[in-house]
Design a protein around this motif. Structure first.
Motif, PDB file in Angstrom:
ATOM      1  N   THR A 124       0.814  -1.224   0.000  1.00 16.56           N
ATOM      2  CA  THR A 124       0.000   0.000   0.000  1.00 16.56           C
ATOM      3  C   THR A 124       0.845   1.270   0.000  1.00 16.56           C
ATOM      4  OG1 THR A 124      -0.140  -0.076   2.424  1.00 16.56           O
ATOM      5  CG2 THR A 124      -1.903  -1.158   1.176  1.00 16.56           C
ATOM      6  N   ARG A 125       2.157   1.125  -0.051  1.00 18.13           N
ATOM      7  CA  ARG A 125       3.048   2.286   0.007  1.00 18.13           C
ATOM      8  C   ARG A 125       2.864   3.162  -1.233  1.00 18.13           C
ATOM      9  NH1 ARG A 125       9.622   2.177   1.001  1.00 18.13           N
ATOM     10  NH2 ARG A 125       9.999   4.395   0.616  1.00 18.13           N
ATOM     11  N   VAL A 126       2.686   4.448  -1.001  1.00 18.66           N
ATOM     12  CA  VAL A 126       2.558   5.414  -2.097  1.00 18.66           C
ATOM     13  C   VAL A 126       3.954   5.888  -2.476  1.00 18.66           C
ATOM     14  CG1 VAL A 126       1.610   7.622  -2.830  1.00 18.66           C
ATOM     15  CG2 VAL A 126       0.280   6.140  -1.305  1.00 18.66           C
ATOM     16  N   ILE A 127       4.303   5.725  -3.741  1.00 18.73           N
ATOM     17  CA  ILE A 127       5.657   6.051  -4.195  1.00 18.73           C
ATOM     18  C   ILE A 127       5.642   7.324  -5.028  1.00 18.73           C
ATOM     19  CG2 ILE A 127       7.664   5.244  -5.485  1.00 18.73           C
ATOM     20  CD1 ILE A 127       6.628   2.393  -5.034  1.00 18.73           C
ATOM     21  N   PRO A 128       6.260   8.403  -4.558  1.00 11.02           N
ATOM     22  CA  PRO A 128       6.369   9.623  -5.370  1.00 11.02           C
ATOM     23  C   PRO A 128       7.431   9.416  -6.445  1.00 11.02           C
ATOM     24  CG  PRO A 128       7.513   9.919  -3.281  1.00 11.02           C
ATOM     25  CD  PRO A 128       6.881   8.560  -3.229  1.00 11.02           C
ATOM     26  N   PHE A 129       7.051   9.527  -7.704  1.00  8.06           N
ATOM     27  CA  PHE A 129       7.968   9.189  -8.795  1.00  8.06           C
ATOM     28  C   PHE A 129       8.799  10.374  -9.278  1.00  8.06           C
ATOM     29  CE2 PHE A 129       8.634   7.755 -13.374  1.00  8.06           C
ATOM     30  CZ  PHE A 129       9.667   6.886 -13.037  1.00  8.06           C
ATOM     31  N   VAL A 130       8.298  11.596  -9.105  1.00  5.29           N
ATOM     32  CA  VAL A 130       9.018  12.771  -9.612  1.00  5.29           C
ATOM     33  C   VAL A 130      10.421  12.895  -9.007  1.00  5.29           C
ATOM     34  CG1 VAL A 130       8.987  15.285  -9.876  1.00  5.29           C
ATOM     35  CG2 VAL A 130       6.880  13.993 -10.145  1.00  5.29           C
ATOM     36  N   PRO A 131      10.631  12.604  -7.702  1.00  5.25           N
ATOM     37  CA  PRO A 131      11.997  12.660  -7.186  1.00  5.25           C
ATOM     38  C   PRO A 131      12.954  11.723  -7.926  1.00  5.25           C
ATOM     39  CG  PRO A 131      10.442  12.616  -5.375  1.00  5.25           C
ATOM     40  CD  PRO A 131       9.655  12.359  -6.619  1.00  5.25           C
ATOM     41  N   TYR A 132      12.460  10.553  -8.317  1.00  9.83           N
ATOM     42  CA  TYR A 132      13.295   9.617  -9.073  1.00  9.83           C
ATOM     43  C   TYR A 132      13.560  10.149 -10.481  1.00  9.83           C
ATOM     44  CZ  TYR A 132      12.232   6.420  -5.275  1.00  9.83           C
ATOM     45  OH  TYR A 132      12.119   5.846  -4.026  1.00  9.83           O
ATOM     46  N   LEU A 133      12.548  10.801 -11.067  1.00 11.78           N
ATOM     47  CA  LEU A 133      12.752  11.426 -12.369  1.00 11.78           C
ATOM     48  C   LEU A 133      13.810  12.528 -12.277  1.00 11.78           C
ATOM     49  CD1 LEU A 133       9.149  11.773 -13.883  1.00 11.78           C
ATOM     50  CD2 LEU A 133      10.980  10.229 -14.597  1.00 11.78           C
ATOM     51  N   PHE A 134      13.792  13.263 -11.170  1.00 14.10           N
ATOM     52  CA  PHE A 134      14.792  14.321 -11.011  1.00 14.10           C
ATOM     53  C   PHE A 134      16.183  13.704 -10.855  1.00 14.10           C
ATOM     54  CE2 PHE A 134      17.214  17.650  -8.853  1.00 14.10           C
ATOM     55  CZ  PHE A 134      16.918  18.737  -9.670  1.00 14.10           C
ATOM     56  N   GLY A 135      16.248  12.578 -10.146  1.00 11.21           N
ATOM     57  CA  GLY A 135      17.524  11.869 -10.055  1.00 11.21           C
ATOM     58  C   GLY A 135      17.991  11.408 -11.425  1.00 11.21           C
ATOM     59  N   GLY A 136      17.036  10.921 -12.242  1.00  9.51           N
ATOM     60  CA  GLY A 136      17.367  10.531 -13.604  1.00  9.51           C
ATOM     61  C   GLY A 136      17.826  11.716 -14.435  1.00  9.51           C
ATOM     62  N   LEU A 137      17.213  12.874 -14.187  1.00  5.55           N
ATOM     63  CA  LEU A 137      17.611  14.103 -14.889  1.00  5.55           C
ATOM     64  C   LEU A 137      19.044  14.471 -14.554  1.00  5.55           C
ATOM     65  CD1 LEU A 137      16.879  16.586 -16.630  1.00  5.55           C
ATOM     66  CD2 LEU A 137      16.007  17.671 -14.534  1.00  5.55           C
ATOM     67  N   ILE A 138      19.410  14.353 -13.283  1.00  3.78           N
ATOM     68  CA  ILE A 138      20.792  14.666 -12.879  1.00  3.78           C
ATOM     69  C   ILE A 138      21.773  13.746 -13.603  1.00  3.78           C
ATOM     70  CG2 ILE A 138      22.426  14.602 -10.949  1.00  3.78           C
ATOM     71  CD1 ILE A 138      20.144  15.439  -9.112  1.00  3.78           C
ATOM     72  N   LEU A 139      21.454  12.455 -13.638  1.00  6.75           N
ATOM     73  CA  LEU A 139      22.327  11.496 -14.307  1.00  6.75           C
ATOM     74  C   LEU A 139      22.465  11.810 -15.796  1.00  6.75           C
ATOM     75  CD1 LEU A 139      21.173   8.158 -12.606  1.00  6.75           C
ATOM     76  CD2 LEU A 139      23.283   9.436 -12.192  1.00  6.75           C
ATOM     77  N   ARG A 140      21.333  12.160 -16.433  1.00  4.74           N
ATOM     78  CA  ARG A 140      21.369  12.454 -17.864  1.00  4.74           C
ATOM     79  C   ARG A 140      22.136  13.746 -18.140  1.00  4.74           C
ATOM     80  NH1 ARG A 140      22.318  13.622 -21.987  1.00  4.74           N
ATOM     81  NH2 ARG A 140      21.308  13.280 -24.016  1.00  4.74           N
ATOM     82  N   LEU A 141      21.929  14.768 -17.323  1.00  7.74           N
ATOM     83  CA  LEU A 141      22.644  16.025 -17.525  1.00  7.74           C
ATOM     84  C   LEU A 141      24.142  15.878 -17.311  1.00  7.74           C
ATOM     85  CD1 LEU A 141      20.199  18.516 -15.733  1.00  7.74           C
ATOM     86  CD2 LEU A 141      20.628  18.362 -18.198  1.00  7.74           C
ATOM     87  N   SER A 142      24.519  14.934 -16.473  1.00  2.92           N
ATOM     88  CA  SER A 142      25.949  14.749 -16.156  1.00  2.92           C
ATOM     89  C   SER A 142      26.741  14.202 -17.342  1.00  2.92           C
ATOM     90  CB  SER A 142      26.102  13.813 -14.954  1.00  2.92           C
ATOM     91  OG  SER A 142      25.706  12.490 -15.297  1.00  2.92           O
ATOM     92  N   VAL A 143      26.033  13.611 -18.307  1.00  2.21           N
ATOM     93  CA  VAL A 143      26.741  13.031 -19.457  1.00  2.21           C
ATOM     94  C   VAL A 143      26.580  13.875 -20.718  1.00  2.21           C
ATOM     95  CG1 VAL A 143      26.579  10.693 -18.576  1.00  2.21           C
ATOM     96  CG2 VAL A 143      24.755  11.548 -20.043  1.00  2.21           C
ATOM     97  N   GLN A 144      26.059  15.098 -20.562  1.00  2.13           N
ATOM     98  CA  GLN A 144      25.906  15.980 -21.729  1.00  2.13           C
ATOM     99  C   GLN A 144      27.267  16.471 -22.206  1.00  2.13           C
ATOM    100  OE1 GLN A 144      21.563  18.066 -21.912  1.00  2.13           O
ATOM    101  NE2 GLN A 144      23.186  19.248 -21.040  1.00  2.13           N
TER     102      GLN A 144
END
Length: 230
Positions: A210-230
């Motif tokens: 029943t745990r509610v998982i906020p996904f946007v924080p993970y998307l922001f983490g993914g954004l950091i990873l993607r920006l790091s390889v630009q």
């Protein structure tokens, strides 16, 4: 001299992230622009030495200088992530400033989603407007771009319609598609999903169905990873 550029950007990013945390904390009150920073527990106004991103947390041993109430550990983490997110932003260019605005808005959404499992549309409105101004890019989408966008967008729409995911996740995805590119957005989405899966594998025994998982924080983490390889 790249290290000076990166250090400067990290400091700017950590300061912006610190203010983002303040905005999310006081968003409903509406006094996050002119109101002085203060301890949420004892209400004492904070000095500049109490507000240095990351440094103040460790200098004060994670406690308020006045009432010694523990400072939430998430604050230096937010400042650290903010510093990393802005690491390669070129603030001397207009496109870099636009990118910084988008990143800042998504950081606001990530913090609010983590705390409340939702975020106010006003938090990402500037990013949404910047993305909409790039709608002309859609007219130049190739078939490969549409192949990348449509399946993911369709899945997100389905999950939003079935109440298994918030519409905010879909809006964030579309902002990434329009402002950056479909490939960029999908890479961020994939990286964020892998971060979520990794956390689940590490904490599998303690996760409830029943745990509610906020996904946007993970998307922001993914954004950091993607920006790091630009």
């Amino acid at each position: 001299m790249n290290w000076i550029y990166h250090i400067t950007n990290f400091l700017i990013g950590s300061c912006l992230a610190s203010h983002a945390a303040l905005i999310c904390d006081r968003f409903e009150e509406g006094n996050f622009i002119f109101g002085r920073s203060h301890c949420a527990s004892c209400q004492n106004e904070l000095s500049i030495l109490d507000e240095l991103p990351i440094i103040s947390y460790f200098y004060l041993h994670g406690k308020c200088r006045y009432c010694h109430k523990e400072i939430p550990p998430k604050l230096p983490l937010i400042e650290m992530l903010g510093g990393l997110a802005f690491l390669k932003v070129d603030f001397s260019q207009f496109t870099g400033i636009c990118s910084a605005i988008v990143i800042f808005c998504l950081l606001l959404a990530a913090i609010s989603d983590y705390d409340h499992q939702e975020f106010h549309l006003a938090m990402i409105l500037p990013a949404l407007l910047l993305a909409i101004f790039k709608l002309d890019k859609v007219l130049h989408f190739k078939a490969a771009d549409l192949v990348e966008v449509i399946p993911v967008a369709t899945i997100l729409v389905f999950y939003c319609a079935s109440k298994k995911m918030g519409t905010g996740d879909l809006i964030v995805y579309l902002i990434l598609v329009l402002f950056y590119s479909p490939q960029f957005a999908n890479q961020v989405f994939l990286a964020g999903s892998l971060l979520l899966i990794s956390q689940f594998m590490l904490e599998k025994k303690s996760w409830s169905k029943t745990r509610v998982i906020p996904f946007v924080p993970y998307l922001f983490g993914g954004l950091i990873l993607r920006l790091s390889v630009q």
